[in-house]
Scaffold this active site. Structure first.
Site, PDB file in Angstrom:
ATOM      1  N   SER A  43       0.782  -1.241   0.000  1.00 52.05           N
ATOM      2  CA  SER A  43       0.000   0.000   0.000  1.00 52.05           C
ATOM      3  C   SER A  43       0.809   1.284   0.000  1.00 52.05           C
ATOM      4  O   SER A  43       0.394   2.278  -0.597  1.00 52.05           O
ATOM      5  CB  SER A  43      -0.967   0.013   1.186  1.00 52.05           C
ATOM      6  OG  SER A  43      -0.279  -0.165   2.408  1.00 52.05           O
ATOM      7  N   ASP A  99      -3.272   6.816  10.791  1.00 49.79           N
ATOM      8  CA  ASP A  99      -3.582   5.385  10.864  1.00 49.79           C
ATOM      9  C   ASP A  99      -2.377   4.555  11.303  1.00 49.79           C
ATOM     10  O   ASP A  99      -2.462   3.339  11.437  1.00 49.79           O
ATOM     11  CB  ASP A  99      -4.121   4.877   9.525  1.00 49.79           C
ATOM     12  CG  ASP A  99      -3.084   4.928   8.402  1.00 49.79           C
ATOM     13  OD1 ASP A  99      -1.970   5.450   8.611  1.00 49.79           O
ATOM     14  OD2 ASP A  99      -3.403   4.435   7.308  1.00 49.79           O
ATOM     15  N   HIS A 152       0.493   4.308   7.123  1.00 47.91           N
ATOM     16  CA  HIS A 152       0.815   4.838   5.800  1.00 47.91           C
ATOM     17  C   HIS A 152       1.513   6.192   5.855  1.00 47.91           C
ATOM     18  O   HIS A 152       1.257   7.002   6.742  1.00 47.91           O
ATOM     19  CB  HIS A 152      -0.465   4.951   4.968  1.00 47.91           C
ATOM     20  CG  HIS A 152      -1.112   3.629   4.718  1.00 47.91           C
ATOM     21  ND1 HIS A 152      -2.280   3.237   5.339  1.00 47.91           N
ATOM     22  CD2 HIS A 152      -0.721   2.589   3.944  1.00 47.91           C
ATOM     23  CE1 HIS A 152      -2.594   2.005   4.935  1.00 47.91           C
ATOM     24  NE2 HIS A 152      -1.662   1.591   4.094  1.00 47.91           N
TER      25      HIS A 152
END
Length: 268
Positions: free
Chosen positions: A41, A244, A247
């Site tokens: 990601s 979060d 990331h």
């Protein structure tokens, strides 16, 4: 946690269909330097996309579209690149800013880059994927190699593979311990299947762990232990992390893109 690619990639896009589509790749604009962007990601890009399940749409100047920066689309056509670069590729996830666009901008601004260069970016990342999902013969691996072959079939040359992955391998000690060996096998296989034994690979040292996995430091140790020729290491540790705790932020991705460009330019 983002689901593994095995459960997300639509089975309606088999490799044979992608190969058949390759003959329709547009030649109106073609890159001279091609870069494969693969991993999970943080390579796919979550800058500005970690709150409210949507991307905030903020595009820094370092990520703006340019006629000298193209991307290979999900349908294997060269088109002007724009954020989010992995739209339609990082399947099933909300994508935002990643390192690809700022990398291209920094490279094209460098005196080391020829004046007529056109950068072609080949997004291949998929959120939530451990390195085992990238082993030779897997769906993720075959998709990446297919896209790379199409991208390298024109006038451009594949200049490097940019690899940002490992967060998913920090969840289990056995995966963390196996990382260096799996990474070395991955690089050897990619080089063989692309018939590029000296392909430059720039590996990014991870800064976070998926689901706050406790083996982050062990994965990072394994990443630094990879011993292969023409493999460079860029460390993301210390770059700003989003709320979060997984990331990189948009500005962190801009900085990472510049770091990757510096690493590539240093090999010229």
């Amino acid at each position: 946690m983002e689901p593994a690619a095995a459960t997300m990639l639509p089975r309606a896009l088999p490799i044979l269909l992608l190969l058949a589509a390759a003959v329709t790749v547009s030649t109106e604009r073609a890159p001279t330097l091609v870069f494969i962007l693969a991993g999970q990601s943080n390579m796919g890009g979550r800058g500005g996309a970690t709150v409210g399940n949507h991307w905030d749409g903020v595009v820094p100047p370092e990520c703006a579209p340019s006629p000298r920066t193209l991307r290979l689309s999900p349908t294997l056509r060269w088109e002007e690149a724009r954020e989010p670069l992995h739209a339609g590729v990082d399947v099933g996830n909300v994508v935002g800013v990643g390192p690809g666009m700022p990398f291209a901008h920094a490279l094209l601004r460098s005196p080391a880059c020829s004046r007529g260069a056109v950068v072609g970016l080949v997004p291949c990342a998929q959120g939530g994927t451990p390195i085992a999902n990238w082993s030779r013969g897997s769906e993720m691996y075959d998709r990446m190699v297919t896209r790379a072959r199409v991208a390298g079939a024109g006038t451009g040359r594949i200049a490097a593979l940019l690899w940002f992955q490992g967060e998913a391998d920090a969840m289990r000690r056995e995966d963390a311990l196996a990382y260096a060996g799996r990474m070395e096998a991955f690089v050897r296989d990619v080089r063989r299947d692309l018939a590029m034994p000296n392909l430059l690979v720039i590996q990014i040292g991870i800064a976070t762990a998926q689901n706050q996995g406790k083996w982050l430091d062990l994965v990072r140790k394994e990443q630094r232990a990879v011993r292969l020729p023409n493999l460079k290491y860029v460390d993301a540790m210390g770059l700003p992390i989003a709320s979060d705790i997984t990331h990189l932020t948009t500005q962190a991705q801009v900085r990472l893109g510049k770091m990757l460009a510096d690493a590539y330019i240093a090999t010229l």
